[in-house]
Structures are given as structure tokens and as C-alpha cells.
Design an enzyme around this catalytic site. Structure first.
Site, mmCIF file in Angstrom:
data_model
loop_
_atom_site.group_PDB
_atom_site.id
_atom_site.type_symbol
_atom_site.label_atom_id
_atom_site.label_comp_id
_atom_site.label_asym_id
_atom_site.label_seq_id
_atom_site.Cartn_x
_atom_site.Cartn_y
_atom_site.Cartn_z
ATOM 1 N N ASP A 1 0.792 -1.359 0.005
ATOM 2 C CA ASP A 1 -0.050 0.130 -0.144
ATOM 3 C C ASP A 1 0.953 1.379 0.126
ATOM 4 O O ASP A 1 1.602 1.431 0.941
ATOM 5 C CB ASP A 1 -0.917 0.333 1.260
ATOM 6 C CG ASP A 1 -2.141 1.116 1.230
ATOM 7 O OD1 ASP A 1 -1.850 2.062 0.513
ATOM 8 O OD2 ASP A 1 -3.179 0.500 1.460
ATOM 9 N N HIS B 1 -2.449 -0.187 -2.769
ATOM 10 C CA HIS B 1 -3.861 0.505 -2.381
ATOM 11 C C HIS B 1 -4.914 0.296 -3.308
ATOM 12 O O HIS B 1 -4.857 0.265 -4.520
ATOM 13 C CB HIS B 1 -3.624 2.112 -2.157
ATOM 14 C CG HIS B 1 -4.610 2.710 -1.535
ATOM 15 N ND1 HIS B 1 -4.650 2.390 -0.074
ATOM 16 C CD2 HIS B 1 -5.530 3.503 -1.613
ATOM 17 C CE1 HIS B 1 -5.850 3.312 0.293
ATOM 18 N NE2 HIS B 1 -6.346 3.853 -0.722
#
Length: 232
Positions: A171, A202
């Protein structure tokens, strides 16, 4: 399947997208779908519609209404990202949670809702879903790649209902150190279930998103569905 409704709070009113299941398929439970930084866009409406197909009443409130009502952006252009990030940076988290709490209470009064009300959020909504587990009467919560959760871990002791978390291991908006802090703080909680997704960035579960990963999204969404099916 869905319709626009209006919800009221002490300082104003805001729109929400409401999707309802066919009567023959209705489960009696509801899910509050919490937006990313892009507002109630096609992704959020599709998410609500998908939950409704599974028998849930699903509602997505417009959390940007104090800044700009009816924002609808995508992750496809630089201009949209710029606007989304500006809205995010000016967003009042505490008021957002209060609006979600009002949505939880409102959906409990919707026709056909006789059981629990859960929350599910993505990105900004992932943080807010976590905070519904610490601050509201939600019966269950699911957080997808929540941003900024590491700044609110002092609230973790308040979690008293089931919380399911999906964390992307690559992420770009949640640094590895923050992810480690989140997992360390929550992994021993009897109410929290954490899953990590190797190689995923993400928003790996964003419908039609730039970083969508089909296998991981399907796995996470299957876990989420099973989790909410257990909600009474």
C-alpha cells in the site's frame, strides 16, 4: 435497484445512495458503505448494488456534503486526483463519523431492516469503518486498506463488535511501519480478524480501479460477504 434519499443531522442534511434487495432475497440486515476520497461514484453505487443482490439493504452517505455536495470522481485523471486529495485533506473525520452514525441509525428504520447494521469502508472509508467500531453502535465493521488508522490506535480498546480488516502489503498510502503498528495493536483483539494481501497496492478491490487485482479482490470480497452473512 438504487435510489437517492436525504438524511438529516442537527447542522443540515445530506444525500445518500440506497440500494434495497428483492423481497424474496432480503436478509433483514443492512450495510453502510463508506466512500473513498472520490465521493459517491460508480464504484460506491456498484458496491451497494452488489450487497443488495446478496439480500442486504445498502446505503452510502455523502460525507463531503459540508465541503461540496454530490462529489463524484474517479481515479483515472490527475485533475480528479487533485480534487479528491484536496477534499480529503480538508475532511473533518469526527464529523464524518458522526454522519455515519446518523446513517446507521437511519437505516435501522428502513423498511425490511429487522437485524444488525454493519459498516464497510475503503481507503478514507477504511479508516472511518474502523472508527465506527470504536465510536458507534455498528454491529460489525469491515475496513479495506484504511488510511491513517495508525493515528487512532489509542481507540482500539473500545472495539466490542466484530471487525474485519483487509490490508494491502504494498500500500503506497500506508507505509510499512504504519501497517506493522496497526497489525501489532489489533491482532490479539478477540474481536478483530486481519487479512493481508501480498503484492497488492492500495485500492486493489476498487471496482474498475487502476490497481484492481481480481484474485485478491474476489478473496477479500468473499470474506466480507461471509462476515456480513454471520451478522444477526
Amino acid at each position: 435497484m438504487g435510489q437517492r434519499i436525504t438524511l438529516s443531522v442537527p447542522d443540515g442534511s445530506f444525500a445518500a445512495y440506497l440500494a434495497t434487495p428483492d423481497a424474496a432475497n432480503a436478509r433483514g440486515t443492512a450495510i453502510v458503505v463508506i466512500q473513498e476520497i472520490f465521493g459517491i461514484n460508480a464504484d460506491m453505487r456498484e458496491t451497494c448494488d452488489n450487497f443488495a443482490r446478496e439480500g442486504f439493504v445498502a446505503i452510502c452517505p455523502d460525507l463531503y456534503w459540508r465541503q461540496e455536495p454530490n462529489v463524484e470522481l474517479t481515479d483515472k485523471t490527475e485533475a480528479e486526483w487533485k480534487k479528491a486529495l484536496a477534499l480529503y485533506n480538508a475532511f473533518d473525520v469526527d464529523k464524518g463519523v458522526a454522519d455515519i452514525d446518523a446513517t446507521i441509525q437511519a437505516v435501522r428504520l428502513q423498511p425490511g431492516v429487522t437485524g444488525g447494521v454493519g459498516t464497510v469502508g475503503y481507503c478514507l472509508g477504511g479508516l472511518l469503518a474502523y472508527l465506527t467500531a470504536t465510536r458507534t453502535g455498528a454491529d460489525a465493521a469491515v475496513s479495506y486498506y484504511g488510511v491513517g488508522m495508525d493515528k487512532h490506535l489509542d481507540e482500539a480498546s473500545r472495539i466490542a463488535k466484530p471487525l474485519l480488516m483487509h490490508i494491502a502489503e504494498e500500500d503506497e498510502f500506508v507505509p510499512a511501519e504504519a501497517r506493522a503498528k496497526i497489525i501489532e495493536a489489533l491482532e490479539d483483539s478477540p474481536h478483530v480478524e486481519i487479512h493481508t494481501y501480498p503484492g497488492c497496492q492500495h485500492a486493489f478491490a476498487r471496482n474498475d480501479g487502476v490497481h484492481y487485482v481480481a484474485d485478491a479482490a474476489q478473496e477479500a470480497n468473499a470474506r466480507t460477504l461471509k462476515f456480513f452473512q454471520a451478522m444477526k
